[in-house]
Motif scaffolding. Structure first.
Motif, PDB file in Angstrom:
ATOM      1  N   ARG A   1       0.849  -1.189   0.000  1.00  0.00           N
ATOM      2  CA  ARG A   1       0.000   0.000   0.000  1.00  0.00           C
ATOM      3  C   ARG A   1       0.892   1.248   0.000  1.00  0.00           C
ATOM      4  O   ARG A   1       1.591   1.529   0.969  1.00  0.00           O
ATOM      5  CB  ARG A   1      -0.910  -0.007   1.221  1.00  0.00           C
ATOM      6  CG  ARG A   1      -1.910   1.142   1.251  1.00  0.00           C
ATOM      7  CD  ARG A   1      -2.860   0.977   2.423  1.00  0.00           C
ATOM      8  NE  ARG A   1      -3.879   2.018   2.428  1.00  0.00           N
ATOM      9  CZ  ARG A   1      -4.871   2.082   3.316  1.00  0.00           C
ATOM     10  NH1 ARG A   1      -4.974   1.162   4.256  1.00  0.00           N
ATOM     11  NH2 ARG A   1      -5.750   3.052   3.249  1.00  0.00           N
ATOM     12  N   GLY A   2       0.897   1.964  -1.108  1.00  0.00           N
ATOM     13  CA  GLY A   2       1.627   3.219  -1.190  1.00  0.00           C
ATOM     14  C   GLY A   2       3.091   3.114  -1.550  1.00  0.00           C
ATOM     15  O   GLY A   2       3.774   4.142  -1.646  1.00  0.00           O
TER      16      GLY A   2
ATOM     17  N   ALA B   1      -4.825  -3.131  -0.091  1.00  0.00           N
ATOM     18  CA  ALA B   1      -5.040  -1.890  -0.832  1.00  0.00           C
ATOM     19  C   ALA B   1      -5.945  -2.164  -2.022  1.00  0.00           C
ATOM     20  O   ALA B   1      -6.073  -3.302  -2.477  1.00  0.00           O
ATOM     21  CB  ALA B   1      -3.708  -1.319  -1.306  1.00  0.00           C
TER      22      ALA B   1
ATOM     23  N   ASP C   1      -6.247   2.876  -6.117  1.00  0.00           N
ATOM     24  CA  ASP C   1      -5.586   3.876  -5.288  1.00  0.00           C
ATOM     25  C   ASP C   1      -4.075   3.875  -5.481  1.00  0.00           C
ATOM     26  O   ASP C   1      -3.396   4.846  -5.104  1.00  0.00           O
ATOM     27  CB  ASP C   1      -5.910   3.631  -3.813  1.00  0.00           C
ATOM     28  CG  ASP C   1      -7.390   3.803  -3.507  1.00  0.00           C
ATOM     29  OD1 ASP C   1      -8.022   4.673  -4.143  1.00  0.00           O
ATOM     30  OD2 ASP C   1      -7.918   3.064  -2.655  1.00  0.00           O
ATOM     31  N   GLU C   2      -3.543   2.798  -6.024  1.00  0.00           N
ATOM     32  CA  GLU C   2      -2.099   2.686  -6.244  1.00  0.00           C
ATOM     33  C   GLU C   2      -1.690   3.179  -7.629  1.00  0.00           C
ATOM     34  O   GLU C   2      -0.549   3.597  -7.841  1.00  0.00           O
ATOM     35  CB  GLU C   2      -1.654   1.228  -6.066  1.00  0.00           C
ATOM     36  CG  GLU C   2      -2.048   0.605  -4.736  1.00  0.00           C
ATOM     37  CD  GLU C   2      -1.557   1.408  -3.542  1.00  0.00           C
ATOM     38  OE1 GLU C   2      -0.341   1.681  -3.464  1.00  0.00           O
ATOM     39  OE2 GLU C   2      -2.403   1.796  -2.707  1.00  0.00           O
TER      40      GLU C   2
END
Length: 215
Positions: free
Chosen positions: A157-158, A198, A202-203
């Motif tokens: 995530r991120g 995630a 969003d990635e």
């Protein structure tokens, strides 16, 4: 599909996510990255009434494979890993077992997998995506029916996985993410090897629009 997650402490400061995936009709089950806590895995298998078919390893690092030998001995299951990481299962310089303070690991794969291979649990189908970068044989496992991806240490995530380790490459991991993972549908749920799940949508801005990483 039924999915259970165990966060397993391997003394590196960041628990490893171990996943149990079960086909509800056949009860065939796959355990992904059993890093330890074999008794807990066995108990979950018992509760789920699961029949262990595969032990799937996203890569050969010791913080993902520590429980494999005991789990196979007690529950069976075929050990699957990409052929380019299979040699690292018994090589401490590659699997990093000294780094996390464990002895030498003696482990052999039952089958060596390749990019595009299909793995079946009852009516569930998973596609192997070779996603080198964290290690040369890192893989992600995609199930179109369930809109999910088990990404190992390729994408979190991120952010993405470490590339300062033996057989790793920053160029390869970014290429793997952009060419193999980013084309998947936006509603794909990413289940990584560490940290929180995630949504792929969003990635995508991180890699496709060069926006800052999210934390």
């Amino acid at each position: 599909m039924k999915l259970k997650e165990l966060k397993i402490d391997t003394w590196i400061g960041d628990p490893t996510n171990c996943y149990l995936v079960l086909d509800e009709e056949s009860k065939e089950t796959m355990v992904i990255d059993p890093a330890g806590e074999v008794e807990q895995i066995k108990e979950l298998l018992r509760i789920m009434e699961g029949k262990l078919k595969y032990i799937y390893l996203t890569h050969c690092h010791s913080d993902h494979i520590l429980g494999v030998t005991d789990l196979k001995k007690e529950c069976g299951g075929k050990i699957l890993i990409h052929r380019e990481d299979s040699e690292g299962l018994n090589n401490p310089e590659i699997n990093l077992s000294p780094y996390i303070g464990v002895g030498e690991i003696e482990l052999e794969a039952d089958s060596r997998i390749d990019d595009g291979d299909l793995i079946h649990l009852g009516n569930l189908e998973f596609k192997v995506l070779h996603t080198p970068g964290h290690t040369k044989g890192s893989t992600s496992l995609y199930c179109e029916k369930e809109n999910c991806l088990f990404s190992g240490d390729t994408i979190f995530r991120g952010t993405w996985g470490r590339t300062d380790l033996p057989t790793s490459s920053r160029e390869q991991i970014i290429s793997s993410i952009e060419e193999k993972i980013m084309p998947l549908p936006d509603n794909t749920i990413v289940y990584p090897g560490h940290g929180m799940m995630a949504m792929l949508k969003d990635e995508k801005p991180i890699y496709l629009e060069l926006k800052p990483k999210l934390f």
